[in-house]
Design a protein around this motif. Sequence first.
Motif, mmCIF file in Angstrom:
data_model
loop_
_atom_site.group_PDB
_atom_site.id
_atom_site.type_symbol
_atom_site.label_atom_id
_atom_site.label_comp_id
_atom_site.label_asym_id
_atom_site.label_seq_id
_atom_site.Cartn_x
_atom_site.Cartn_y
_atom_site.Cartn_z
ATOM 1 N N ALA A 16 0.758 -1.210 0.285
ATOM 2 C CA ALA A 16 0.111 -0.044 0.122
ATOM 3 C C ALA A 16 0.920 1.243 0.112
ATOM 4 C CB ALA A 16 -0.910 0.148 1.189
ATOM 5 N N LEU A 17 1.641 1.419 0.696
ATOM 6 C CA LEU A 17 2.798 2.563 0.863
ATOM 7 C C LEU A 17 3.547 2.596 -0.549
ATOM 8 C CD1 LEU A 17 4.541 1.957 4.261
ATOM 9 C CD2 LEU A 17 2.742 3.513 3.500
ATOM 10 N N VAL A 18 4.206 1.632 -1.256
ATOM 11 C CA VAL A 18 4.481 1.602 -2.525
ATOM 12 C C VAL A 18 3.572 2.109 -3.563
ATOM 13 C CG1 VAL A 18 5.655 0.241 -4.157
ATOM 14 C CG2 VAL A 18 6.389 -0.083 -2.131
ATOM 15 N N LEU A 19 2.407 1.704 -3.439
ATOM 16 C CA LEU A 19 1.637 2.031 -4.680
ATOM 17 C C LEU A 19 1.071 3.685 -4.131
ATOM 18 C CD1 LEU A 19 -1.152 -1.089 -4.731
ATOM 19 C CD2 LEU A 19 0.515 -0.099 -6.448
ATOM 20 N N ALA A 20 0.896 3.941 -3.014
ATOM 21 C CA ALA A 20 0.482 5.229 -2.580
ATOM 22 C C ALA A 20 1.760 6.211 -3.265
ATOM 23 C CB ALA A 20 0.376 5.427 -1.216
ATOM 24 N N ALA A 21 3.102 5.968 -2.910
ATOM 25 C CA ALA A 21 4.262 6.651 -3.310
ATOM 26 C C ALA A 21 4.175 6.805 -4.972
ATOM 27 C CB ALA A 21 5.464 6.050 -2.716
ATOM 28 N N LEU A 22 3.973 5.842 -5.630
ATOM 29 C CA LEU A 22 4.003 5.720 -6.839
ATOM 30 C C LEU A 22 2.807 6.592 -7.839
ATOM 31 C CD1 LEU A 22 4.424 1.931 -7.847
ATOM 32 C CD2 LEU A 22 6.130 3.673 -8.371
ATOM 33 N N LEU A 261 1.821 5.671 -15.798
ATOM 34 C CA LEU A 261 2.005 5.195 -14.402
ATOM 35 C C LEU A 261 0.656 5.083 -13.756
ATOM 36 C CD1 LEU A 261 4.062 4.111 -12.388
ATOM 37 C CD2 LEU A 261 4.555 6.268 -11.820
ATOM 38 N N SER A 262 0.152 6.042 -13.537
ATOM 39 C CA SER A 262 -1.198 6.313 -12.667
ATOM 40 C C SER A 262 -2.070 5.339 -13.087
ATOM 41 C CB SER A 262 -1.582 7.629 -12.549
ATOM 42 O OG SER A 262 -2.047 7.904 -14.038
ATOM 43 N N ASP A 263 -2.272 5.049 -14.473
ATOM 44 C CA ASP A 263 -3.249 3.982 -14.902
ATOM 45 C C ASP A 263 -2.858 2.656 -14.256
ATOM 46 O OD1 ASP A 263 -4.125 6.242 -16.583
ATOM 47 O OD2 ASP A 263 -3.071 5.507 -18.377
ATOM 48 N N VAL A 264 -1.730 2.381 -14.531
ATOM 49 C CA VAL A 264 -1.331 1.044 -14.198
ATOM 50 C C VAL A 264 -1.507 0.907 -12.561
ATOM 51 C CG1 VAL A 264 0.124 0.515 -16.299
ATOM 52 C CG2 VAL A 264 1.168 1.330 -14.132
ATOM 53 N N VAL A 265 -1.030 1.716 -11.885
ATOM 54 C CA VAL A 265 -1.132 1.536 -10.412
ATOM 55 C C VAL A 265 -2.635 1.533 -9.941
ATOM 56 C CG1 VAL A 265 -0.758 2.913 -8.424
ATOM 57 C CG2 VAL A 265 1.148 3.005 -10.038
ATOM 58 N N VAL A 266 -3.445 2.371 -10.217
ATOM 59 C CA VAL A 266 -4.723 2.049 -9.954
ATOM 60 C C VAL A 266 -5.565 0.988 -10.595
ATOM 61 C CG1 VAL A 266 -6.953 3.389 -10.155
ATOM 62 C CG2 VAL A 266 -4.912 4.641 -9.797
ATOM 63 N N GLY A 267 -5.143 0.547 -11.913
ATOM 64 C CA GLY A 267 -5.536 -0.595 -12.283
ATOM 65 C C GLY A 267 -5.148 -1.793 -11.543
ATOM 66 N N LEU A 270 -6.314 -1.376 -7.574
ATOM 67 C CA LEU A 270 -7.617 -1.541 -7.185
ATOM 68 C C LEU A 270 -8.425 -3.003 -7.503
ATOM 69 C CD1 LEU A 270 -10.410 -0.142 -6.623
ATOM 70 C CD2 LEU A 270 -10.799 0.382 -9.070
ATOM 71 N N THR A 271 -7.817 -3.698 -8.648
ATOM 72 C CA THR A 271 -8.116 -4.909 -8.655
ATOM 73 C C THR A 271 -7.698 -5.978 -7.836
ATOM 74 O OG1 THR A 271 -8.134 -4.568 -11.147
ATOM 75 C CG2 THR A 271 -8.198 -6.836 -10.418
ATOM 76 N N TYR A 272 -6.441 -5.683 -7.247
ATOM 77 C CA TYR A 272 -6.053 -6.626 -5.851
ATOM 78 C C TYR A 272 -6.805 -6.420 -4.777
ATOM 79 C CZ TYR A 272 -3.117 -8.973 -2.698
ATOM 80 O OH TYR A 272 -2.583 -9.850 -1.815
ATOM 81 N N LEU A 273 -7.091 -5.116 -4.797
ATOM 82 C CA LEU A 273 -8.020 -4.669 -3.490
ATOM 83 C C LEU A 273 -9.410 -5.434 -3.465
ATOM 84 C CD1 LEU A 273 -8.326 -3.082 -0.928
ATOM 85 C CD2 LEU A 273 -9.406 -1.349 -2.352
ATOM 86 N N ILE A 274 -10.028 -5.528 -4.759
ATOM 87 C CA ILE A 274 -11.306 -6.379 -5.153
ATOM 88 C C ILE A 274 -11.014 -7.965 -4.685
ATOM 89 C CG2 ILE A 274 -12.853 -7.116 -6.606
ATOM 90 C CD1 ILE A 274 -12.536 -4.314 -7.903
ATOM 91 N N PHE A 275 -9.745 -8.481 -5.341
ATOM 92 C CA PHE A 275 -9.448 -9.790 -5.010
ATOM 93 C C PHE A 275 -9.321 -10.003 -3.517
ATOM 94 C CE2 PHE A 275 -5.570 -12.307 -4.046
ATOM 95 C CZ PHE A 275 -5.921 -13.595 -4.277
ATOM 96 N N TYR A 276 -8.820 -9.190 -2.840
ATOM 97 C CA TYR A 276 -8.510 -9.632 -1.539
ATOM 98 C C TYR A 276 -9.845 -9.629 -0.592
ATOM 99 C CZ TYR A 276 -5.740 -10.521 2.711
ATOM 100 O OH TYR A 276 -5.463 -10.637 3.806
ATOM 101 N N GLY A 277 -10.664 -8.560 -0.967
ATOM 102 C CA GLY A 277 -11.879 -8.150 -0.370
ATOM 103 C C GLY A 277 -12.865 -9.358 -0.327
#
Length: 295
Positions: A16-22, A261-267, A270-277
């Motif tokens: 989460a920290l890495v993605l937020a930084a990116l 970069l922002s496209d791939v970070v969010v894509g 967000l999908t991993y968040l859906i997966f984990y949820g």
Amino acid sequence: MSKDAKISCICHALAALVLAALLIVATYYDLAISKAIGDQSNFYGQFFAVYAEYPSYLVAPLCGGVFFYNARYFGTRAARIAFAVFAVVVCYAGWLIFGLSSTKLAEPPHLSAFAALSAALYTALVLALGRLVPEQTMRRLFKFAVFAVVFLLVALVVIRIMKAGWCRMRYRDMLKEGNFDGFTPWYRPMAGREKLSETYSYTSFPSGHSSSIVHIYLVCVLCDVLPSMRKRWLKYTLYACATALCVVACVSRIVNCAHYLSDVVVGAGLTYLIFYGLKYIFFRDGKYTFGEITE
């Protein structure tokens, strides 16, 4: 808290920290990064432009095979037949969509016929190979298959809705225009924006390929579902390999000039968040099957 749970929390916190930084970096340097590493002739970018979507394409056809062999456990004959038919349809539709999307395999006007024929052959192959899978294993895979299909559908709907709401112009289309006037930052949705050309794709944010590659994490869940794969070293290895593959595929989308970069970070994020949820909802309390299954 168990050792595995602690490791999971630490890994997710770091991710989460890495993605937020990116995403912060992307806020200021999205366009500059694409200019620096974008190269549509690069083989690396072209390779993943074709294959990064395969993990999501394979979910429906493979899960359809699992559904088919679990139809026998439904109560009534009518229910068994109905679910078996549904399973075949899911399998065939999955292969059909895969074939229609694989323009590298066939070109119009023969693409539709090729996709329909190959979908039938692949469906028959999946159902035939399913006979080789032990009955207990197939039963254990049933809840996993339901989870996988739900994950596929939810991720697809969320990403498609966001693409329609953001209407972000792709970097490669701005290269065609010869200027970057169409660039918009990731945090500014442009729904209903006037298009410069109907031939351009205004679906840059978020990245669909980056979302699709995240479906590779489904393989990791098998370490919990199947007793034969419940080895800590195997689970960690699969998660590490899946993460590395996702990173490589996401970077390739920037190299291919298809996304920022922002496209791939969010894509991907967000999908991993859906997966984990969904993983938590489906398998909380360690229940990986519908009911008890005797070993």
